[in-house]
Design a protein around this motif. Structure first.
Motif, PDB file in Angstrom:
ATOM      1  N   ARG A 199      -7.172 -14.425  -8.749  1.00  0.00           N
ATOM      2  CA  ARG A 199      -7.426 -14.614  -7.321  1.00  0.00           C
ATOM      3  C   ARG A 199      -6.203 -14.327  -6.458  1.00  0.00           C
ATOM      4  NH1 ARG A 199      -8.092 -20.105  -7.150  1.00  0.00           N
ATOM      5  NH2 ARG A 199      -5.823 -20.040  -7.064  1.00  0.00           N
ATOM      6  N   ASP A 200      -5.025 -14.812  -6.897  1.00  0.00           N
ATOM      7  CA  ASP A 200      -3.845 -14.733  -6.021  1.00  0.00           C
ATOM      8  C   ASP A 200      -3.046 -13.456  -6.225  1.00  0.00           C
ATOM      9  OD1 ASP A 200      -3.457 -18.266  -6.675  1.00  0.00           O
ATOM     10  OD2 ASP A 200      -4.642 -17.195  -5.138  1.00  0.00           O
ATOM     11  N   ASN A 201      -3.518 -12.582  -7.098  1.00  0.00           N
ATOM     12  CA  ASN A 201      -2.765 -11.356  -7.373  1.00  0.00           C
ATOM     13  C   ASN A 201      -3.230 -10.267  -6.416  1.00  0.00           C
ATOM     14  OD1 ASN A 201      -1.900  -8.896  -8.243  1.00  0.00           O
ATOM     15  ND2 ASN A 201      -2.015  -9.415 -10.411  1.00  0.00           N
ATOM     16  N   LEU A 202      -2.427 -10.008  -5.410  1.00  0.00           N
ATOM     17  CA  LEU A 202      -2.844  -9.031  -4.386  1.00  0.00           C
ATOM     18  C   LEU A 202      -2.163  -7.685  -4.611  1.00  0.00           C
ATOM     19  CD1 LEU A 202      -2.812 -11.443  -1.294  1.00  0.00           C
ATOM     20  CD2 LEU A 202      -4.718 -10.841  -2.827  1.00  0.00           C
ATOM     21  N   ASP A 203      -1.646  -7.501  -5.827  1.00  0.00           N
ATOM     22  CA  ASP A 203      -0.884  -6.278  -6.110  1.00  0.00           C
ATOM     23  C   ASP A 203      -1.830  -5.119  -6.445  1.00  0.00           C
ATOM     24  OD1 ASP A 203       1.327  -5.267  -8.816  1.00  0.00           O
ATOM     25  OD2 ASP A 203       1.111  -4.546  -6.731  1.00  0.00           O
ATOM     26  N   TYR A 204      -2.763  -4.866  -5.538  1.00  0.00           N
ATOM     27  CA  TYR A 204      -3.779  -3.852  -5.826  1.00  0.00           C
ATOM     28  C   TYR A 204      -3.208  -2.441  -5.755  1.00  0.00           C
ATOM     29  CZ  TYR A 204      -7.798  -6.942  -6.030  1.00  0.00           C
ATOM     30  OH  TYR A 204      -8.707  -7.886  -6.422  1.00  0.00           O
ATOM     31  N   LYS A 205      -3.598  -1.623  -6.689  1.00  0.00           N
ATOM     32  CA  LYS A 205      -3.256  -0.200  -6.628  1.00  0.00           C
ATOM     33  C   LYS A 205      -4.094   0.430  -5.490  1.00  0.00           C
ATOM     34  CE  LYS A 205      -2.490   0.189 -11.666  1.00  0.00           C
ATOM     35  NZ  LYS A 205      -3.028  -1.085 -12.195  1.00  0.00           N
ATOM     36  N   SER A 206      -3.507   1.391  -4.797  1.00  0.00           N
ATOM     37  CA  SER A 206      -4.261   2.040  -3.702  1.00  0.00           C
ATOM     38  C   SER A 206      -5.335   2.967  -4.285  1.00  0.00           C
ATOM     39  CB  SER A 206      -3.302   2.874  -2.841  1.00  0.00           C
ATOM     40  OG  SER A 206      -2.796   3.952  -3.622  1.00  0.00           O
ATOM     41  N   PRO A 207      -6.391   3.223  -3.523  1.00  0.00           N
ATOM     42  CA  PRO A 207      -7.425   4.152  -4.003  1.00  0.00           C
ATOM     43  C   PRO A 207      -6.848   5.531  -4.337  1.00  0.00           C
ATOM     44  CG  PRO A 207      -8.227   2.936  -2.105  1.00  0.00           C
ATOM     45  CD  PRO A 207      -6.770   2.602  -2.253  1.00  0.00           C
ATOM     46  N   ASP A 208      -5.913   6.046  -3.519  1.00  0.00           N
ATOM     47  CA  ASP A 208      -5.461   7.413  -3.839  1.00  0.00           C
ATOM     48  C   ASP A 208      -4.563   7.404  -5.074  1.00  0.00           C
ATOM     49  OD1 ASP A 208      -2.646   8.353  -1.827  1.00  0.00           O
ATOM     50  OD2 ASP A 208      -3.304   6.346  -2.341  1.00  0.00           O
ATOM     51  N   LEU A 209      -3.867   6.296  -5.370  1.00  0.00           N
ATOM     52  CA  LEU A 209      -3.122   6.244  -6.634  1.00  0.00           C
ATOM     53  C   LEU A 209      -4.116   6.259  -7.797  1.00  0.00           C
ATOM     54  CD1 LEU A 209      -0.733   5.876  -8.518  1.00  0.00           C
ATOM     55  CD2 LEU A 209      -0.803   3.411  -8.044  1.00  0.00           C
ATOM     56  N   LEU A 210      -5.197   5.505  -7.668  1.00  0.00           N
ATOM     57  CA  LEU A 210      -6.182   5.453  -8.758  1.00  0.00           C
ATOM     58  C   LEU A 210      -6.876   6.813  -8.920  1.00  0.00           C
ATOM     59  CD1 LEU A 210      -7.515   1.899  -7.919  1.00  0.00           C
ATOM     60  CD2 LEU A 210      -6.296   2.542 -10.019  1.00  0.00           C
ATOM     61  N   VAL A 211      -7.140   7.496  -7.796  1.00  0.00           N
ATOM     62  CA  VAL A 211      -7.733   8.844  -7.899  1.00  0.00           C
ATOM     63  C   VAL A 211      -6.743   9.770  -8.611  1.00  0.00           C
ATOM     64  CG1 VAL A 211      -8.413  10.881  -6.583  1.00  0.00           C
ATOM     65  CG2 VAL A 211      -9.259   8.630  -5.909  1.00  0.00           C
ATOM     66  N   ARG A 212      -5.479   9.632  -8.287  1.00  0.00           N
ATOM     67  CA  ARG A 212      -4.492  10.485  -8.956  1.00  0.00           C
ATOM     68  C   ARG A 212      -4.404  10.162 -10.451  1.00  0.00           C
ATOM     69  NH1 ARG A 212       0.664   9.923  -5.344  1.00  0.00           N
ATOM     70  NH2 ARG A 212      -0.559   8.519  -4.030  1.00  0.00           N
ATOM     71  N   MET A 213      -4.579   8.884 -10.797  1.00  0.00           N
ATOM     72  CA  MET A 213      -4.597   8.535 -12.228  1.00  0.00           C
ATOM     73  C   MET A 213      -5.796   9.175 -12.923  1.00  0.00           C
ATOM     74  SD  MET A 213      -3.538   4.525 -12.250  1.00  0.00           S
ATOM     75  CE  MET A 213      -1.818   4.033 -12.296  1.00  0.00           C
ATOM     76  N   LEU A 214      -6.927   9.175 -12.234  1.00  0.00           N
ATOM     77  CA  LEU A 214      -8.127   9.802 -12.797  1.00  0.00           C
ATOM     78  C   LEU A 214      -7.891  11.297 -12.974  1.00  0.00           C
ATOM     79  CD1 LEU A 214     -11.122   9.920 -13.604  1.00  0.00           C
ATOM     80  CD2 LEU A 214     -11.689   9.963 -11.144  1.00  0.00           C
TER      81      LEU A 214
END
Ligand code: FHN
Length: 411
Positions: free
Chosen positions: A261-276
């Motif tokens: 719940r308290d972990n707000l260290d979300y990866k951005s969508p464009d970082l995740l798209v780049r990982m894909l």
């Protein structure tokens, strides 16, 4: 080794970590990290009642994000089973929820035309015969370790095999299995022999007999059908014994597999798209994880990230599905994915000035990228032939896709 075209065609799947740890909302290893005893952890069992569990919504979110398969934790390291296992009372049907959770999941995934995957933990901190090793929550408790000294891992292996048999005979065709985790090279594990402890060869033979079409990962510590590097992006295609092998990167949204719940260290969508894109450019898949909360909901931030990825996939999925590495060398800060004679150029950084495309001489001289309001259009300066262009719809300007008709390089 079992191969399935659907796996390479899919390239993108959803991982779901969900169990008692989701109520703690502090990471799926909370029992280990906080050294919780079975009694401490029993609170989560006694309150497990996911009234908002809606696997149809999970499947819809996955499909809208462009994911083609979903993998659910049937049992994680804490030993809690999401199905009505005859082998134990440590299961969802003995909690206030009182029902099997796997059948509705399988039904919802199939209803969206997606492939069904099961994750199953090889280690089990709850089972009385699982050895107290360096990952066990009570590893530091000398009295507990002394009392547990006579444990017989082969009895645990019998339990493991019996539960896998239940999962592979109770829910129709299962497409994918992710055993976890590998003891290979992990210091301080029980025997460190991994495959010997699990009787992996025997277990895999049973899996093949019960589900001949299923693909299995490599964490039984014996060769599987695909390799699973953990939360990192390999440097290139994966080669085992001189052959390129299917592989799958798995990533979290925020560093935690279970709901945190308290972990707000979300990866951005464009970082995740780049990982894909990076995974596909190197011949791999990406399994992207969500951690539903204790009531069964996928949290709003995760839903937003999936929606943004879906927006990119709606325009650019043809540069992902069924694509793989190209024989051409991509320019700096770029990736190529290729399928047949279609080459897709993905820019991970803004191409100030002209971008020269080595290796495509005579086909495409260079591409000029014009940023026009919310869309980025390309104009390929192409002496010899009309290059197919895609309007650059992107989650972020720096993940662009250019669709070029090129003959396969003479590789
Ligand atoms: O310990 C697990 C972890 O909780 C998570 O399930 C990941 C997913 O790949 N596997 C193990 C760590 O390698």
């Amino acid at each position: 080794m079992q191969h399935h075209a659907w796996f390479a065609e899919s390239r993108f799947g959803m991982f779901v970590h969900w169990g008692l740890y989701s109520l703690a909302a502090r990471h799926e290893w909370v029992k280990n990290r906080e050294r919780l005893t079975d009694e401490d952890y029993q609170r989560y069992f006694d309150h497990f009642d996911p009234d908002l569990y809606d696997p149809a919504q999970w499947a819809r979110l996955a499909k809208e994000a462009g994911m083609r398969y979903i993998v659910l934790t049937t049992k994680h390291h804490d030993g809690f089973c999401l199905w009505d296992s005859a082998q134990t009372d440590y299961k969802a049907t003995r909690t206030p929820w009182g029902k099997d959770l796997i059948a509705p999941f399988v039904e919802a995934v199939r209803a969206e035309g997606l492939k069904v995957g099961f994750y199953h933990s090889l280690i089990d901190w709850h089972h009385p015969e699982f050895p107290v090793d360096s990952f066990h929550p009570q590893r530091d408790d000398e009295a507990y370790k002394a009392a547990a000294a006579g444990r017989d891992v082969s009895k645990y292996a019998d339990y493991l095999h019996a539960q896998v048999r239940e999962l592979l005979t109770g829910y129709g065709r299962i497409d994918y299995l992710f055993f976890d985790f590998s003891y290979r090279g992990r210091p301080g594990t029980w025997s460190g022999k991994g495959a010997d402890d699990w009787r992996s060869e025997e277990l895999l033979a049973m899996v093949r007999e019960l589900q001949p079409e299923v693909i299995v990962n490599d964490r039984l510590d014996i060769p599987g059908d695909f390799v699973t590097p953990e939360q990192y992006q390999p440097a290139g295609p994966m080669v085992v014994d001189g052959r390129e092998v299917p592989w799958e990167a798995c990533q979290t949204l925020n560093g935690s597999w279970g709901y945190d719940r308290d972990n707000l260290d979300y990866k951005s969508p464009d970082l995740l798209v780049r990982m894909l894109v990076d995974s596909v450019a190197k011949g791999g898949n990406l399994l992207l994880n969500v951690g539903p909360d204790g009531r069964g909901q996928i949290d709003p931030r995760a839903r937003g990230t999936l929606a943004d990825i879906g927006a990119w996939m709606r325009v650019n999925s043809r540069s992902i599905y069924g694509c793989g590495p190209s024989g051409f060398a991509a320019p700096p800060d770029c990736r190529y994915t290729q399928r047949g004679d279609r080459l897709y150029l993905h820019l991970f950084a803004w191409p100030f000035g002209h971008l020269h495309l080595p290796g495509l001489a005579g086909r495409v001289k260079y591409a000029q990228f014009l940023h026009d309001a919310s869309e980025i259009r390309t104009r390929v300066i192409d002496p010899g032939q009309q290059a197919g262009l895609t309007t650059m719809g992107a989650v972020a300007p720096d993940v662009l896709t250019l669709d070029l008709p090129v003959q396969r390089p003479d590789v």
